[in-house]
Enzyme design. Structure first.
Site, mmCIF file in Angstrom:
data_model
loop_
_atom_site.group_PDB
_atom_site.id
_atom_site.type_symbol
_atom_site.label_atom_id
_atom_site.label_comp_id
_atom_site.label_asym_id
_atom_site.label_seq_id
_atom_site.Cartn_x
_atom_site.Cartn_y
_atom_site.Cartn_z
ATOM 1 N N ALA A 117 -55.599 24.193 115.419
ATOM 2 C CA ALA A 117 -54.954 23.093 114.690
ATOM 3 C C ALA A 117 -55.996 22.120 114.122
ATOM 4 O O ALA A 117 -56.049 21.875 112.904
ATOM 5 C CB ALA A 117 -53.991 22.369 115.627
ATOM 6 N N GLY B 149 -59.477 22.258 114.191
ATOM 7 C CA GLY B 149 -60.597 22.869 113.473
ATOM 8 C C GLY B 149 -60.198 23.240 112.056
ATOM 9 O O GLY B 149 -60.949 23.035 111.095
ATOM 10 N N ALA C 285 -52.853 17.304 114.688
ATOM 11 C CA ALA C 285 -52.482 18.519 113.955
ATOM 12 C C ALA C 285 -51.780 19.484 114.896
ATOM 13 O O ALA C 285 -52.032 19.469 116.100
ATOM 14 C CB ALA C 285 -53.728 19.181 113.383
ATOM 15 N N LYS D 10 -60.744 6.852 125.318
ATOM 16 C CA LYS D 10 -59.755 7.853 124.889
ATOM 17 C C LYS D 10 -59.436 8.817 126.036
ATOM 18 O O LYS D 10 -58.293 9.223 126.226
ATOM 19 C CB LYS D 10 -60.274 8.623 123.666
ATOM 20 N N ASN E 173 -43.944 11.240 125.351
ATOM 21 C CA ASN E 173 -44.852 10.160 125.755
ATOM 22 C C ASN E 173 -44.159 8.838 126.115
ATOM 23 O O ASN E 173 -44.421 8.239 127.160
ATOM 24 C CB ASN E 173 -45.857 9.882 124.636
ATOM 25 N N SER F 298 -50.329 17.199 124.149
ATOM 26 C CA SER F 298 -50.841 18.569 124.054
ATOM 27 C C SER F 298 -50.718 19.288 125.397
ATOM 28 O O SER F 298 -50.464 20.491 125.447
ATOM 29 C CB SER F 298 -52.303 18.565 123.590
#
Ligand code: NAD
Length: 303
Positions: free
Chosen positions: A10, A12, A128, A184, A202, A255
């Protein structure tokens, strides 16, 4: 610039696709069907329901790739060591290697084959998702922050920033990139495993006092460990950041939740596992993160 992307999933494909508009880009991935699709039909990037097609070169064999100025590593962090070592032929003495991956420990893995002065690290707020072979969705737009591991290499980061900005990727140099990476990391530490274990989106994490307690415990333990290695973050400020991200991405599936739902291996070892590992090296126990790692691994094992 001649740019190689190791790991053209996604993210890359997103960076490689955007950069291919102004650069000579080679996507390198072990997923043959995806690579064949890109070479045959181009790479499709869907954004706001509009589909754009770009034409980077793509290969499963890095031996076919020429000398590169820049390599961007975008495999999942659990695969960094294997991916960088099996593609080391494309990295020359003056090739800059950039990691915008999540997790902690990518740098150490990359350093097994790349000189420290050639490594640039950073974070990205772009998002992505893979829609299928040769097709991705640009799911979120945001800043890219980068910085050199070695202060003397700041000019290399400047070169990348200039190129990215020319291609329309908003990029800035961070004076304290390791702090940004840990900041992060701790957001991922608090949100990803809890959403994966509880199988919720989330924002839902903010709706129970118990999950809020768990978030606070994870933040406190992780900030304390970061402090031990010279990364100074404030517990309250970091907790607020986590809550803001959970609220701003209310209906997103993290993810790690997506990996669990798709029965794929997660990045837990390089996220919460990173805190456990640093703690072990320092002789400090990290019971909250250790338990969370075991819970996520149990879900993976018992699938
Ligand atoms: P992904 O699973 O979509 O892509 C990873 C790709 O790496 C796959 O196509 C896989 O085939 C390939 N790969 C695995 N081993 C390889 C090897 N040895 N050689 C070459 N290719 C190999 O993952 P992603 O979502 O693009 O995430 C990549 C990194 O970026 C992760 O660290 C993730 O946490 C981070 N990240 C993702 C997002 C997002 O929105 N997806 C946002 C920010 C950061």
């Amino acid at each position: 610039m001649k740019i190689g992307i190791i790991g053209a999933g996604a993210m890359g494909s997103l960076y490689g696709g955007i950069l291919s508009k102004q650069n000579d880009v080679y996507l390198i991935d072990i997923w043959k069907e995806h690579i064949d699709c890109i070479n045959r039909d181009g790479l499709k990037i869907v954004e706001d329901k509009v589909e754009n097609i770009v034409y980077p070169k793509a290969t499963t064999d890095s031996k076919l790739v020429p000398h590169l100025d820049l390599v961007i590593v975008f495999v999942k962090s659990i695969h960094t060591l294997k991916a960088i070592q099996s593609n080391q032929d494309i990295i020359c003495d003056d090739t800059i290697v950039l990691s915008l991956q999540n997790g902690y420990g990518n740098t150490e893995d990359i350093e097994t084959v790349v000189k420290r002065e050639n490594i640039i690290v950073g974070t990205t707020s772009h998002g992505a998702t893979l829609l299928g072979p040769g097709k991705i969705k640009h799911a979120g737009v945001g800043m890219t922050y980068i910085g050199p591991l070695d202060e003397k290499s700041k000019y290399k980061a400047e070169k990348i920033k200039k190129n990215m900005e020319y291609c329309g990727i908003d990029t800035d140099i961070s004076e304290n990139i390791l702090e940004l990476i840990w900041s992060k990391l701790i957001i991922n530490i608090a949100i990803n495993p809890l959403t994966a274990i509880l199988k919720i989106e989330n924002g839902k994490l903010l709706e129970s006092s118990y999950s809020l307690d768990l978030i606070k415990d994870l933040v406190d333990e992780s900030v304390s460990i970061a402090k031990e290695i010279g990364i100074n973050l404030e517990k309250d400020e970091t907790l607020e950041k986590v809550k803001n991200v959970a609220s701003n991405t209310y209906s997103n599936k993290s993810s790690m939740l997506q990996d669990i739902l798709n029965k794929r291996e997660t990045e837990i070892d390089k996220i919460n596992g990173a805190v456990v590992k640093v703690g072990e090296k320092l002789g400090i126990s990290t019971p909250i993160n250790s338990t969370i790692v075991k819970l996520v691994k149990s879900i993976n094992d018992l699938k």
